[in-house]
Design an enzyme around this catalytic site. Structure first.
Site, PDB file in Angstrom:
ATOM      1  N   ASP A 465     -23.731 -32.073 -64.018  1.00  0.00           N
ATOM      2  CA  ASP A 465     -23.380 -32.031 -62.604  1.00  0.00           C
ATOM      3  C   ASP A 465     -24.358 -32.947 -61.865  1.00  0.00           C
ATOM      4  O   ASP A 465     -25.335 -33.420 -62.448  1.00  0.00           O
ATOM      5  CB  ASP A 465     -23.476 -30.580 -62.124  1.00  0.00           C
ATOM      6  N   THR A 467     -25.649 -32.650 -58.000  1.00  0.00           N
ATOM      7  CA  THR A 467     -26.614 -32.010 -57.111  1.00  0.00           C
ATOM      8  C   THR A 467     -27.316 -30.834 -57.791  1.00  0.00           C
ATOM      9  O   THR A 467     -26.669 -29.921 -58.284  1.00  0.00           O
ATOM     10  CB  THR A 467     -25.914 -31.521 -55.840  1.00  0.00           C
TER      11      THR A 467
END
Length: 779
Positions: A465, A467
């Site tokens: 991912d 963030t």
């Protein structure tokens, strides 16, 4: 984290899940204060992660159950100078004034088993050694013992001396053998019980009814051969093996014990400007605690006053102290630097990070790796096959062996039974798993079960991912923009802050902080709703507001002007996260949020790629932002504007292509993908749901942990395969030797006593090989 504007799916009010940094959610640790209380498990993990609340033997394999290490708080205190002083509360000694110290902190759960075995071994040795000497002197010319009395009487002496060995020191082996036969869970004790038991019973019969035996079974003294020395020496050596295993088990649990030792037993509580030393068990949430330089943090807390540096190496595996300021979180077991500070207690007992780490390590240590199924399957067929080989050995020697053929047949059949004990085979996997899981815990890698440890060695693709995984997850507002003359930048900011005041996401927190800095008033919103993968909506003073990505604007039917779209696109190309704000049906402004890429991300990704892995990024952010991050990190690919179900489906596609996929994330909407992946890897700085869905948690939240976890997996699997090779190779070589394969060529036979010694040390060698993992380098 998975969305363009990440307020959206991670923290929905209906979910009631809060973002807590460094929080691992798992089963609470049991605290046992009563004598004999605790959690016990089989070191062979015969029944998976099944545990017992009382000590005893495993009902499947018969091994002594081991006590799981637990956080055992001191409930009483004593004076180091005057041990007769025992108090229920910490304080000063009434005699000498010294500080009382905790009494009865038990971290060595295996000590009781070890001490019991040591006591029995001493008894066995005391009586076995004379039996062995008597038996061996039969081969000495002009045996001085025979001047005292005849051999048949010395045989009775051996019998008497064997009674304490059989019926006290090693009787448990026969109980386990009998249980294994009646339940048909055949194991190492089946072979030991049959081998040693037959030898001992044969000797009893030969003492009582010597005339019933043919001359082949008789010595030149006219007595029948007795095997009290073989039976007792075999049993004593097996007991020695159990003793050494019990001692080695303590070392395999050393990582857990080191974690247990991190938890202090007392703390300094401040109330009404008075400081009082109290037991950890007496601390309540909200208590103010003072921590002096060099002291351990007693419970998970947040700093109230003082700026300090905290040594978190025992939790994260990172040696560099971390700077903390008021409001920051500190974890139980970490060590204060050189300044005194005051903190507010937030999580106690089993809620603390340290307790949850210990529970996760305990659970993983008891779990079975898939490769263990091979060992279990082999063991299931092994014992009956060995018994058949022993019978075949007896038959062949009885028919074709030299005189006394039946004696040779009997001795060699017993040697086969003893040397083939599959104890080493049963220990091969669980010992490596236990040490490997502990090694990972000390390096900030928490492994949920042994299966994930094995699978980590086979992955082809790593999905990450953006963030909070690639980036620091500490976003800050870079710019507020307005493209409508009716709305100033302050008006746009007020509406963004109003919407985000109902969200707990890091990006929302960033805008709220920015609003506070600019003294923006927080207005209440109604009808707040998080739209998964898109953004958030609500009403302010009757007007409908929406904050999120382009998909959200389409969802609410808001028009985006060309000028606004151009400004947003320019920021996105620089790798920024941008969210639109719409009022009614018109997009009136935007917020630009930047989140620095972690300094360690590039090196960690490069390390994984050098090992032949593909590293791809799946993010809910827009195409331009995702491309900018991907290009800066030289990723193998990326996919942007992904909803949780999109990530899930992409992982399914990769798996359908035959790929083994690891997914690393930290948000609630990463949870489905983490669960679907072959290996889910959660950032320890992420949400509880993500951590629950993952098989591996990186306490520090650093991608370097993935490379470490893979290297650890590689070393553990190599160690397991080495153990299995030693165990199986030993039996493959040992059984033919015990059966007398070398006798026709070299005249060499393997004594049952030597077979027992070799069998015992084969198990110890497997444990020692497993312990090598403690020194393995995974950095």
């Amino acid at each position: 984290m998975t969305h363009t504007y990440k307020i959206t799916g991670k923290h929905q009010p209906s979910a009631h899940v809060h973002h807590q940094p460094n929080h691992l959610q798992s089963k609470p640790i049991a605290h046992h204060h009563e004598p004999g209380g605790g959690i016990y498990y089989c070191p062979m993990h015969c029944e998976g992660d099944k545990t017992y609340d009382k000590p005893g033997n495993c009902p499947v394999c018969g091994m002594d159950l081991l006590k799981q290490p637990v956080l055992h708080r001191a409930t009483q205190f004593t004076c180091p100078m005057h041990p007769e002083i025992i108090k229920d509360q910490p304080g000063a000694c009434p005699i000498c004034g010294m500080d009382l110290v905790p009494l009865g902190v038990d971290l060595d759960a295996e000590n009781h088993t070890y001490e019991d075995l040591l006591r029995k071994f001493k008894v066995a040795a005391v009586f076995t050694i004379p039996i062995f000497i008597i038996a061996m002197t039969e081969m000495v010319p002009n045996n001085p013992l025979f001047k005292l009395m005849e051999l048949k009487y010395w045989n009775w002496v051996q019998f008497v001396f064997s009674l304490p060995v059989v019926f006290y020191a090693t009787w448990m082996f026969f109980e386990r053998a009998w249980k294994s036969i009646i339940t048909w869970n055949l194991n190492m004790f089946t072979l030991i019980g049959i081998g040693a038991g037959v030898a001992w019973l044969f000797s009893i019969v030969s003492l009582l009814f010597p005339a019933a035996f043919p001359d082949q079974f008789k010595t030149h003294h006219g007595t029948v051969y007795v095997y009290f020395e073989a039976a007792t020496v075999i049993l004593t050596l097996v007991l020695l093996g159990q003793l050494l295993e019990a001692r080695a088990h303590g070392k395999t649990n050393s990582a857990i014990k080191e974690l247990l030792k991190l938890a202090p037993n007392t703390a300094t509580r401040i109330s009404a400007d008075k400081a009082q030393t109290v037991s950890i068990d007496d601390i309540q949430k909200g208590d103010l605690l003072r921590v002096k330089p060099g002291e351990k943090i007693p419970v998970d807390s947040s700093i109230k006053t003082g700026e300090v540096t905290i040594d978190e190496s025992m939790i994260t595996g990172e040696p560099v102290p971390v700077e903390k300021k008021p409001g920051d979180k500190v974890s139980s077991g970490t060590i204060n630097g050189n300044k005194t500070f005051v903190m507010v207690a937030e999580k106690l007992g089993s809620e603390t990070l340290l307790s949850q780490i210990i529970e996760m390590v305990n659970t993983a240590s008891r779990s079975k790796a898939p490769i263990q199924k091979l060992a279990d399957k082999i063991s299931g067929y092994f014992v009956p096959v060995v018994v058949l080989i022993a019978l075949l050995t007896f038959s062949v020697w009885a028919k074709y062996g030299p005189d006394p053929a039946y004696v040779y047949a009997f001795v060699n059949a017993i040697a086969v039974l003893i040397i083939a004990c599959p104890c080493a085979l049963g220990l091969a996997t669980p010992m490596s798993v236990m040490v490997g899981v502990g090694k990972g815990a000390k390096s900030g890698i928490l492994i949920k079960n042994a299966e994930s440890l094995e699978k980590m060695n086979k992955i082809d693709v790593v999905i990450i991912d953006k963030t909070g995984t690639v980036t620091e997850g500490k976003p800050s507002v870079e710019k507020i923009g307005s493209v409508n003359q009716d709305f100033t930048e302050k008006d746009v900011l007020e509406r963004i802050v109003a919407l985000n005041s109902s969200s707990e996401h890091p990006l929302a927190e960033a805008t709220i902080r920015y609003g506070e800095e600019n003294q923006v008033k927080v207005h209440p919103v109604s009808d707040f709703e998080a739209i998964t993968g898109k953004g958030v909506i609500g009403k302010l003073e009757g007007a409908k507001l929406a904050l999120g990505n382009q998909k959200l604007m389409e969802h609410v039917g808001a028009e985006i002007s060309a000028d606004l779209a151009e400004q947003v696109k320019s920021a996105q190309k620089l790798g920024k996260t941008v969210s639109y704000l719409s009022v009614g049906k018109l997009a009136v402004g935007y917020v630009v949020i930047s989140d620095k890429i972690k300094a360690s991300s590039a090196g960690a990704i490069r390390k994984l790629q050098e090992e032949g892995l593909q590293v791809m990024m799946f993010t809910g952010d827009n195409e331009d932002t995702a491309r900018a991050v991907s290009d800066s990190l030289n990723l193998n690919g990326f996919k942007a504007q992904m909803l949780p179900e999109d990530k899930l489906n992409e992982i399914k596609k990769l798996q359908a292509e035959g790929k083994m996929v690891a997914m690393a994330g930290d948000g609630i909407n990463d949870a489905p993908a983490l669960s679907q992946a072959d290996i889910g890897i959660a950032m320890g700085t992420g949400t509880d749901v993500a951590i629950e869905s993952a098989a591996i948690t990186l306490v520090k939240g650093d991608l370097n942990g993935i490379a470490k976890a893979r290297l650890l997996s590689h070393k553990v699997m190599g160690n397991i395969k080495g153990n299995l090779f030693f165990a199986l190779g030993y039996n493959v070589l040992g059984i033919p030797l015990a059966a007398g394969l070398l006798y026709p060529f070299f005249g060499i036979l393997l004594s049952p006593m030597i077979a027992a010694l070799a069998m015992s040390f084969s198990s110890v060698s497997v444990i020692l090989n497993s312990l090598r993992l403690r020194a393995a380098k995974i950095d």
